[in-house]
Design an enzyme around this catalytic site. Structure first.
Site: not given
Length: 223
Positions: A25-26, A72, A91, A93, A154
């Protein structure tokens, strides 16, 4: 300093909620029109601190910070450059939403009124190799149509006017994916009829701004 504090808090929250694991993640937030603050690469979100964050311009050039920005970051920059109204991008998951993305199942069936009005259709973007320009190409057709995206095989991306808004869209997305998963396993998921959907839009049109293109997809039940 306040933005840094908020970003760190969101990083810790998405980890505690299980929306990311390890270094996944970011997160980023807009500081001003052409400056963003983002998380570094290869650092677990539970360990992110204010001095780990990086400031970049919208071309991706590092303005300040000693660490390498997230791999990313191109995806974040594409969203900011396409949407002047967006001030934060997350972002992640999340397990159930990512399962939908990996199965290439869009959350586009009109089951829950609050989801229809609050989220709209959540499309699945074509698979793209993470951290490449392919990701940008895959999300570009949808950036202006919604604030939530599923990335095939993704994860998910949510964005909004604030970090809080982007985070709560993520939370709602995962909650919705969980409900749909259980409903499908029970074989009891029953979408609203066209008449019910039309009336729902009619009653709420003045309160919720629903994109017309995505309305049509809801009506027709397309995926």
């Amino acid at each position: 300093m306040q933005r840094k504090k908020e970003l760190v808090e969101i990083c810790h929250r998405i980890h505690s909620k299980g929306f990311v694991s390890a270094t996944d993640g970011n997160v980023s937030v807009r500081l001003k029109r052409d400056r963003i603050l983002c998380t570094p690469s290869s650092l677990p979100k539970e360990k992110v601190k204010e001095n780990d964050l990086i400031v970049l311009n919208l071309d991706g050039k590092i303005i300040s910070g000693s660490r390498k920005p997230s791999t990313e970051i191109k995806m974040h920059l594409a969203i900011y450059n396409e949407r002047d109204d967006v001030n934060a991008v997350v972002h992640s998951h999340p397990v159930f939403a990512t399962a939908f993305a990996s199965s290439r199942i869009a959350l586009d069936a009109p089951f829950l009124p609050e989801v229809i009005l609050g989220l709209g259709v959540v499309p699945v973007c074509e698979y793209a190799t993470p951290s490449t320009d392919e990701v940008v190409k895959s999300i570009l057709p949808f950036i202006k149509k919604t604030n939530l995206l599923l990335l095939q095989n993704h994860g998910a991306v949510t964005y909004g006017k604030s970090l809080e808004e982007a985070y709560y869209l993520l939370e709602k997305l995962e909650h919705t994916a969980m409900i749909f998963t259980i409903a499908m396993n029970l074989k009891g998921a029953r979408p609203l009829s066209k008449k019910q959907l039309e009336y729902l839009y009619q009653v709420n049109e003045s309160t919720y701004k629903i994109n017309q293109d995505f309305k049509i997809k809801f009506k027709n039940g397309k995926r």
